[in-house]
Design an enzyme around this catalytic site. Structure first.
Site, PDB file in Angstrom:
ATOM      1  N   LYS A  82      -7.927   0.705   9.310  1.00 44.22           N
ATOM      2  CA  LYS A  82      -8.372   0.283  10.644  1.00 44.22           C
ATOM      3  C   LYS A  82      -7.937   1.287  11.708  1.00 44.22           C
ATOM      4  O   LYS A  82      -6.988   2.041  11.536  1.00 44.22           O
ATOM      5  CB  LYS A  82      -7.911  -1.136  10.944  1.00 44.22           C
ATOM      6  CG  LYS A  82      -8.761  -2.121  10.110  1.00 44.22           C
ATOM      7  CD  LYS A  82      -8.607  -3.555  10.461  1.00 44.22           C
ATOM      8  CE  LYS A  82      -9.603  -4.357   9.609  1.00 44.22           C
ATOM      9  NZ  LYS A  82      -9.268  -5.772   9.523  1.00 44.22           N
TER      10      LYS A  82
ATOM     11  N   ARG B 294      -5.619  -6.879   1.831  1.00 43.77           N
ATOM     12  CA  ARG B 294      -7.009  -6.461   1.579  1.00 43.77           C
ATOM     13  C   ARG B 294      -7.099  -4.967   1.864  1.00 43.77           C
ATOM     14  O   ARG B 294      -6.904  -4.560   3.002  1.00 43.77           O
ATOM     15  CB  ARG B 294      -7.933  -7.274   2.498  1.00 43.77           C
ATOM     16  CG  ARG B 294      -9.406  -6.955   2.370  1.00 43.77           C
ATOM     17  CD  ARG B 294     -10.207  -7.736   3.409  1.00 43.77           C
ATOM     18  NE  ARG B 294     -11.631  -7.471   3.307  1.00 43.77           N
ATOM     19  CZ  ARG B 294     -12.219  -6.402   3.845  1.00 43.77           C
ATOM     20  NH1 ARG B 294     -11.514  -5.522   4.521  1.00 43.77           N
ATOM     21  NH2 ARG B 294     -13.514  -6.220   3.704  1.00 43.77           N
TER      22      ARG B 294
END
Ligand code: PMM
Length: 267
Positions: free
Chosen positions: A204, A240
């Site tokens: 991210k 994840r």
């Protein structure tokens, strides 16, 4: 949990796995590398992304879910649409991962309630198009936690069993870097609340701020693994991630640190 985005526009793996056979092969590879769950998604949720019609989403994910499930792989379906979730569960998915926590589709809660599946309830304030405007908090970690537990209560009222819910604070979803770090700083308070917690930091944007100019998306695998280790230390149920290999090493380090025994990787 290994990420398998079957989208032409996903920000981090850029559509590499868009072809069904390549997607299946990558799903199998994630498991060989040590993933215990493969999270199959057909709709990008990157900031600004447009919605994908359900038929297109289904065409992307269903053959992949079916093939991986048929091979005995534990599959989660990353979708906000109850129709996609239903078709994926019929095809063998065992977990529904809804980044909207059941808010985007009012039929999601009732669907999950009626089936033998686990449900990832992610913190969400609105669709990708509007997400950045919704990143306003006075106490991010506490507000995210409160909003998550309001979802848990609402879903329970719809018949979803509490013990089938997995909470995810949704890093990057209506959260800037400071909000993400605040959530991570207080992660122990979320894991202490008694439900399993999933964390998705992998690749991210907030991780790029830790790095050198020009760092690629793949370069973010290093900070992704570090955040996975920090989250594991705070007792999360799962992480994840895109790169399973580096994550396994990070988790093995935490296990050793905590005295939880050997976690040697096969070479
Ligand atoms: N992040 C993305 C997609 N799905 N699901 C959960 N439960 N948690 C997340 O943080 C999450 C998610 C976006 O990242 P990607 O485009 O790299 O898959």
């Amino acid at each position: 949990m290994g990420v398998l985005n079957v989208t032409p526009d996903s920000f981090s793996d850029g559509g590499r796995w868009a072809r069904t056979d390549a997607a299946i092969a990558h799903g199998v590879e994630l498991v060989e590398q040590g993933a215990e769950i493969v999270d199959v998604g057909g709709e990008s949720t990157r900031p600004g992304a447009e919605r994908v019609p359900v038929p297109a989403e289904l065409a992307r994910v269903l053959p992949v879910v079916r093939e991986l499930a048929d091979r005995g792989i534990r599959v989660s379906i990353d979708t906000m649409n109850s129709r996609t979730a239903e078709a994926a569960v019929d095809a063998g998915a065992q977990i529904v991962n809804d980044v909207s926590g059941g808010l985007a589709d009012p039929a999601m809660g009732p669907f999950v309630a009626g089936r033998d599946v686990d449900f990832v309830v992610m913190h969400w304030r609105g669709h990708s198009r509007a997400m950045n405007d919704l990143a306003r908090y006075t106490d991010a970690a506490r507000e995210v936690r409160d909003e998550l537990f309001r979802r848990v209560d609402a879903l329970q009222a719809q018949g979803v069993a509490r013990e089938r819910m997995i909470l995810d604070p949704g890093l990057g979803f209506a959260k800037n870097s400071d909000h993400n770090w605040d959530v991570l700083r207080h992660l122990g308070e979320l894991t202490a609340a008694g439900l399993p917690v999933l964390i998705g930091a992998s690749r991210k944007r907030f991780l790029a701020e830790l790095m050198w100019d020009g760092a690629t998306t793949q370069d973010r695998d290093l900070p992704s693994a570090i955040v996975a280790a920090l989250a594991a230390r705070d007792g999360v149920w799962g992480v994840r991630v895109h790169d399973v290999v580096s994550t396994r090493v990070a988790l093995a380090a935490v296990r050793s640190l905590l005295g939880q025994g050997e976690a040697r990787m096969e070479s």
